[in-house]
Design a protein around this motif. Structure first.
Motif, PDB file in Angstrom:
ATOM      1  N   GLN A  53      -8.598  12.765   4.167  1.00  0.00           N
ATOM      2  CA  GLN A  53      -9.019  12.367   2.821  1.00  0.00           C
ATOM      3  C   GLN A  53      -8.854  10.858   2.630  1.00  0.00           C
ATOM      4  O   GLN A  53      -9.711  10.209   2.015  1.00  0.00           O
ATOM      5  N   HIS A  54      -7.782  10.290   3.150  1.00  0.00           N
ATOM      6  CA  HIS A  54      -7.595   8.841   3.083  1.00  0.00           C
ATOM      7  C   HIS A  54      -8.720   8.136   3.841  1.00  0.00           C
ATOM      8  O   HIS A  54      -9.268   7.133   3.365  1.00  0.00           O
ATOM      9  N   LEU A  55      -9.067   8.646   5.006  1.00  0.00           N
ATOM     10  CA  LEU A  55     -10.155   8.054   5.791  1.00  0.00           C
ATOM     11  C   LEU A  55     -11.487   8.141   5.049  1.00  0.00           C
ATOM     12  O   LEU A  55     -12.302   7.215   5.114  1.00  0.00           O
ATOM     13  N   ALA A  56     -11.695   9.224   4.298  1.00  0.00           N
ATOM     14  CA  ALA A  56     -12.920   9.371   3.510  1.00  0.00           C
ATOM     15  C   ALA A  56     -13.000   8.299   2.419  1.00  0.00           C
ATOM     16  O   ALA A  56     -14.074   7.731   2.174  1.00  0.00           O
ATOM     17  N   VAL A  57     -11.878   7.994   1.793  1.00  0.00           N
ATOM     18  CA  VAL A  57     -11.843   6.943   0.762  1.00  0.00           C
ATOM     19  C   VAL A  57     -12.138   5.583   1.405  1.00  0.00           C
ATOM     20  O   VAL A  57     -12.900   4.784   0.861  1.00  0.00           O
ATOM     21  N   LEU A  58     -11.543   5.333   2.574  1.00  0.00           N
ATOM     22  CA  LEU A  58     -11.789   4.079   3.283  1.00  0.00           C
ATOM     23  C   LEU A  58     -13.251   3.973   3.719  1.00  0.00           C
ATOM     24  O   LEU A  58     -13.851   2.892   3.658  1.00  0.00           O
ATOM     25  N   GLU A  59     -13.829   5.092   4.122  1.00  0.00           N
ATOM     26  CA  GLU A  59     -15.240   5.095   4.518  1.00  0.00           C
ATOM     27  C   GLU A  59     -16.142   4.855   3.308  1.00  0.00           C
ATOM     28  O   GLU A  59     -17.112   4.107   3.395  1.00  0.00           O
ATOM     29  N   GLN A  60     -15.804   5.455   2.186  1.00  0.00           N
ATOM     30  CA  GLN A  60     -16.572   5.256   0.940  1.00  0.00           C
ATOM     31  C   GLN A  60     -16.585   3.780   0.549  1.00  0.00           C
ATOM     32  O   GLN A  60     -17.589   3.267   0.067  1.00  0.00           O
TER      33      GLN A  60
END
Length: 98
Positions: A53-60
C-alpha cells in the motif's frame, strides 16, 4: 488530489521515506526484497500488504515506477517529481542584503 498534493502526502510518511531511501541505495527491488530490507535494516515489521500500500501511494505520486518481468514486479525510484519542490522553493537563492 493534485499531483503536488499526492507528492507531499507520499513524502509525509516515515515508512515511505525509508522505502525511497532503500530504492535510492538499491534500485529495482521486488516487494519481498523491500520488506526484507525494512525489517533487517530498520526494524520495521510491517506486513507485505502494508508495504504494498505504501508503494502504491509512492507510485501514485510518481516517485516509484514498476516493471514486470515474469512473475516479479520490480520497483524503481523516480526523483523527477521532486523537481517541482526545488522549482517552487529554490535552494540556490541569494541571502537578502542587511
Amino acid at each position: 488530489m493534485t499531483a503536488e498534493a499526492d507528492l507531499f502526502k507520499a513524502l509525509g510518511d516515515t515508512t515511505r521515506r525509508i522505502i525511497l531511501d532503500e530504492l535510492s541505495e538499491q534500485d529495482g527491488q521486488t516487494l519481498f526484497e523491500i520488506c526484507g530490507r525494512l525489517t533487517m535494516k530498520h526494524g520495521l515489521a510491517s506486513s507485505r500488504q502494508a508495504i504494498s500500500q505504501h508503494l502504491a501511494v509512492l507510485e501514485q505520486a510518481g516517485l516509484v515506477h514498476t516493471r514486470r518481468q515474469g512473475r516479479y514486479k520490480f520497483h524503481h525510484l523516480d526523483t523527477g517529481p521532486l523537481r517541482s519542490i526545488v522549482e517552487r522553493w529554490p535552494i540556490d537563492r541569494e541571502e537578502p542584503s542587511p
